[in-house]
Design a protein around this motif. Structure first.
Motif, mmCIF file in Angstrom:
data_model
loop_
_atom_site.group_PDB
_atom_site.id
_atom_site.type_symbol
_atom_site.label_atom_id
_atom_site.label_comp_id
_atom_site.label_asym_id
_atom_site.label_seq_id
_atom_site.Cartn_x
_atom_site.Cartn_y
_atom_site.Cartn_z
ATOM 1 N N MET A 54 0.823 -1.210 0.000
ATOM 2 C CA MET A 54 0.000 0.000 0.000
ATOM 3 C C MET A 54 0.859 1.263 0.000
ATOM 4 S SD MET A 54 -3.073 0.969 2.645
ATOM 5 C CE MET A 54 -3.742 -0.689 2.502
ATOM 6 N N SER A 55 2.045 1.187 0.609
ATOM 7 C CA SER A 55 2.910 2.372 0.661
ATOM 8 C C SER A 55 3.454 2.747 -0.712
ATOM 9 C CB SER A 55 4.068 2.128 1.628
ATOM 10 O OG SER A 55 4.924 1.107 1.156
ATOM 11 N N PHE A 56 3.330 1.854 -1.681
ATOM 12 C CA PHE A 56 3.777 2.147 -3.049
ATOM 13 C C PHE A 56 2.594 2.305 -4.000
ATOM 14 C CE2 PHE A 56 7.190 -0.332 -1.076
ATOM 15 C CZ PHE A 56 8.280 0.504 -1.292
ATOM 16 N N GLN A 57 1.395 2.494 -3.444
ATOM 17 C CA GLN A 57 0.200 2.624 -4.269
ATOM 18 C C GLN A 57 -0.519 3.928 -3.969
ATOM 19 O OE1 GLN A 57 -1.538 -1.191 -2.892
ATOM 20 N NE2 GLN A 57 -1.701 -1.743 -5.058
ATOM 21 N N GLU A 58 -1.302 4.351 -4.931
ATOM 22 C CA GLU A 58 -2.192 5.499 -4.719
ATOM 23 C C GLU A 58 -3.509 4.944 -4.185
ATOM 24 O OE1 GLU A 58 -4.181 9.212 -7.209
ATOM 25 O OE2 GLU A 58 -2.606 7.982 -8.115
ATOM 26 N N TYR A 59 -3.543 4.786 -2.861
ATOM 27 C CA TYR A 59 -4.659 4.100 -2.200
ATOM 28 C C TYR A 59 -5.517 5.156 -1.526
ATOM 29 C CZ TYR A 59 -6.585 -0.358 -0.631
ATOM 30 O OH TYR A 59 -7.380 -1.470 -0.464
ATOM 31 N N PHE A 71 0.128 1.697 -8.817
ATOM 32 C CA PHE A 71 1.419 1.903 -8.176
ATOM 33 C C PHE A 71 1.972 3.266 -8.590
ATOM 34 C CE2 PHE A 71 1.034 -2.645 -7.756
ATOM 35 C CZ PHE A 71 1.650 -2.911 -6.542
ATOM 36 N N ASN A 72 2.489 3.983 -7.606
ATOM 37 C CA ASN A 72 3.064 5.297 -7.879
ATOM 38 C C ASN A 72 4.525 5.381 -7.455
ATOM 39 O OD1 ASN A 72 2.767 5.288 -5.125
ATOM 40 N ND2 ASN A 72 1.357 7.024 -5.028
ATOM 41 N N GLY A 73 5.169 4.241 -7.356
ATOM 42 C CA GLY A 73 6.600 4.237 -7.037
ATOM 43 C C GLY A 73 6.874 4.732 -5.628
ATOM 44 N N LEU A 74 7.791 5.671 -5.529
ATOM 45 C CA LEU A 74 8.202 6.212 -4.231
ATOM 46 C C LEU A 74 7.545 7.552 -3.930
ATOM 47 C CD1 LEU A 74 12.039 5.404 -4.388
ATOM 48 C CD2 LEU A 74 10.278 4.150 -3.144
ATOM 49 N N ASP A 75 6.458 7.871 -4.645
ATOM 50 C CA ASP A 75 5.808 9.167 -4.428
ATOM 51 C C ASP A 75 5.328 9.325 -2.995
ATOM 52 O OD1 ASP A 75 6.303 9.770 -7.015
ATOM 53 O OD2 ASP A 75 4.241 9.505 -7.727
ATOM 54 N N ASN A 76 4.705 8.294 -2.432
ATOM 55 C CA ASN A 76 4.224 8.380 -1.047
ATOM 56 C C ASN A 76 5.376 8.612 -0.078
ATOM 57 O OD1 ASN A 76 1.522 7.925 -1.780
ATOM 58 N ND2 ASN A 76 1.786 5.695 -1.685
ATOM 59 N N TRP A 77 6.477 7.909 -0.294
ATOM 60 C CA TRP A 77 7.636 8.047 0.597
ATOM 61 C C TRP A 77 8.226 9.457 0.501
ATOM 62 C CZ3 TRP A 77 9.430 4.043 3.779
ATOM 63 C CH2 TRP A 77 8.789 2.807 3.599
ATOM 64 N N HIS A 78 8.308 9.991 -0.721
ATOM 65 C CA HIS A 78 8.853 11.337 -0.885
ATOM 66 C C HIS A 78 7.968 12.371 -0.200
ATOM 67 C CE1 HIS A 78 11.208 10.032 -4.722
ATOM 68 N NE2 HIS A 78 11.899 9.828 -3.627
ATOM 69 N N ARG A 79 6.664 12.250 -0.356
ATOM 70 C CA ARG A 79 5.751 13.229 0.251
ATOM 71 C C ARG A 79 5.796 13.170 1.780
ATOM 72 N NH1 ARG A 79 0.045 12.447 -2.573
ATOM 73 N NH2 ARG A 79 0.793 10.297 -2.822
ATOM 74 N N PHE A 278 -6.862 8.180 8.417
ATOM 75 C CA PHE A 278 -8.283 8.238 8.751
ATOM 76 C C PHE A 278 -8.848 9.656 8.806
ATOM 77 C CE2 PHE A 278 -6.624 4.328 10.660
ATOM 78 C CZ PHE A 278 -7.404 3.402 9.990
ATOM 79 N N LEU A 279 -8.003 10.656 8.791
ATOM 80 C CA LEU A 279 -8.498 12.028 8.725
ATOM 81 C C LEU A 279 -8.300 12.617 7.339
ATOM 82 C CD1 LEU A 279 -7.369 13.466 12.198
ATOM 83 C CD2 LEU A 279 -9.542 12.397 11.554
ATOM 84 N N GLN A 280 -7.089 12.448 6.796
ATOM 85 C CA GLN A 280 -6.827 12.921 5.435
ATOM 86 C C GLN A 280 -7.162 11.864 4.383
ATOM 87 O OE1 GLN A 280 -2.855 14.536 5.090
ATOM 88 N NE2 GLN A 280 -2.994 15.637 7.031
ATOM 89 N N LEU A 281 -7.414 10.637 4.819
ATOM 90 C CA LEU A 281 -7.807 9.529 3.943
ATOM 91 C C LEU A 281 -6.779 9.259 2.849
ATOM 92 C CD1 LEU A 281 -11.632 10.265 3.547
ATOM 93 C CD2 LEU A 281 -10.488 8.769 5.183
ATOM 94 N N ASP A 282 -5.499 9.465 3.192
ATOM 95 C CA ASP A 282 -4.407 9.114 2.286
ATOM 96 C C ASP A 282 -3.749 7.860 2.858
ATOM 97 O OD1 ASP A 282 -2.141 8.920 0.674
ATOM 98 O OD2 ASP A 282 -1.968 11.100 0.467
ATOM 99 N N PHE A 283 -4.287 6.703 2.486
ATOM 100 C CA PHE A 283 -3.841 5.455 3.091
ATOM 101 C C PHE A 283 -2.426 5.088 2.667
ATOM 102 C CE2 PHE A 283 -8.485 5.210 2.637
ATOM 103 C CZ PHE A 283 -8.830 5.116 3.972
ATOM 104 N N GLY A 284 -1.995 5.558 1.502
ATOM 105 C CA GLY A 284 -0.637 5.274 1.058
ATOM 106 C C GLY A 284 0.396 5.919 1.959
ATOM 107 N N GLN A 285 0.212 7.213 2.262
ATOM 108 C CA GLN A 285 1.151 7.895 3.152
ATOM 109 C C GLN A 285 1.052 7.350 4.572
ATOM 110 O OE1 GLN A 285 1.785 12.160 2.843
ATOM 111 N NE2 GLN A 285 0.469 12.245 1.025
ATOM 112 N N GLY A 286 -0.157 7.021 5.011
ATOM 113 C CA GLY A 286 -0.287 6.424 6.332
ATOM 114 C C GLY A 286 0.456 5.097 6.426
#
Length: 318
Positions: A54-59, A71-79, A278-286
């Protein structure tokens, strides 16, 4: 002309025949282990793998309706790593964890040593001291939130009675004090666990060692440093590692006590994971922050196993 004869090559010892029924016993042994393996794979292995993916997906919430999570690569990790709040949360997690562990262990060890000298009603007092550990953490946080209320809290009223504070301490409303308040509450919750485990370790130390130290003229502090602490080393390692594992991922205490505020001064990695997911609903970054927590816990688990293996290799400390 003489001919030298080489010594006869010794025959290899005959291989012991495999006992009958060994394969069946091995099969039965695996049958006993199989339920535990299935449980670990289903309830720990699968969620862990899903969290990493999930950390590598736009979930997002849309994924639950469309089933699409590209899959969005390392975008979640960079953000996440470029977010200033992540750095603050990491630093505050370190302060919260270290402060809690030091306070819990120091007070817990002092109480364990105190109760090792048995006296009248010592068992009853130990039972009462266990209450903070038995009460649900959310309940403890709500009670302490009322106690630490700046205007109507019992704590400030007590300090005013002793003339130690006139205006009241903003325990939960000041960014410079809120994290310290959360640490103090967590120390109060964790002291009973440290006390019980360390008290059990003290009971296993042979009394002969203390008698020998007394005959040698060792002072109480020297006896504690040279006898008690070395003999408690395996127990201390367990207490600190388990305390670390339970403290670094604390969420409910901080949410109920401060909600991560004021001004994000009590945000930790646990609360940041909750906020992103659960607040910003960005499960990838979470999931990224969750993986960081898992990685930190895994490092300390490996260190614990290495220390424990070294103790066993040296024959233990006892």
């Amino acid at each position: 002309m003489t001919t030298s004869t080489l010594p006869a090559r010794p025959e290899a010892p005959a291989r012991a025949p495999r006992p009958r029924g060994a394969g069946r016993r091995r099969f039965h042994q695996w049958l006993f282990v199989l339920p535990a393996l299935v449980y670990l794979l289903v309830f720990f292995g699968y969620p862990l793998v899903r969290n990493v993916l999930m950390s590598f997906q736009e979930y997002t919430p849309r994924t639950y309706f469309t089933g699409e999570a590209p899959f969005n690569g390392l975008d979640n990790w960079h953000r996440v790593f470029e977010n200033d709040l992540f750095g603050d949360a990491l630093w505050q997690t370190i302060l919260f964890t270290v402060g809690s562990l030091v306070g819990q262990f120091t007070i817990g060890l002092a109480l364990a040593v105190f109760f090792s000298r048995r006296f009248h009603l010592s068992g009853v007092i130990r039972a009462v001291l266990l209450l903070p550990w038995l009460v649900p953490m959310v309940v403890s946080a709500v009670v302490w939130r009322r106690i630490m209320d700046e205007d109507h809290g019992v704590l400030n009223s007590f300090l005013e009675t002793l003339h130690l504070s006139g205006d009241g301490v903003p325990w939960l409303s000041s960014p410079s004090v809120a994290l310290l308040s959360a640490i103090l509450v967590n120390i109060w919750i964790g002291v009973p666990f440290n006390m019980v485990i360390l008290y059990g370790g003290l009971q296993e130390i042979p009394r002969d060692l203390y008698e020998a130290a007394a005959l040698d003229g060792a002072s109480p502090w020297r006896t504690f440093r040279s006898v008690t602490l070395p003999m408690l080393r395996p127990v201390v390692t367990v207490v600190l590692v388990l305390g670390f594992m339970s403290t670094i991922k604390i969420l409910d205490l901080i949410l109920a006590l401060t909600g991560g505020g004021p001004a994000d001064s009590t945000q930790t990695l646990g609360t940041l994971t909750y906020q992103l997911s659960f607040l910003q609903l960005d499960f990838g970054q979470g999931a990224v922050v969750g993986n960081v927590l898992i990685l930190i816990s895994a490092v300390f688990a490996v260190l614990y196993l290495r220390v424990n293996r070294a103790d066993l290799g040296n024959g233990g400390t006892r």
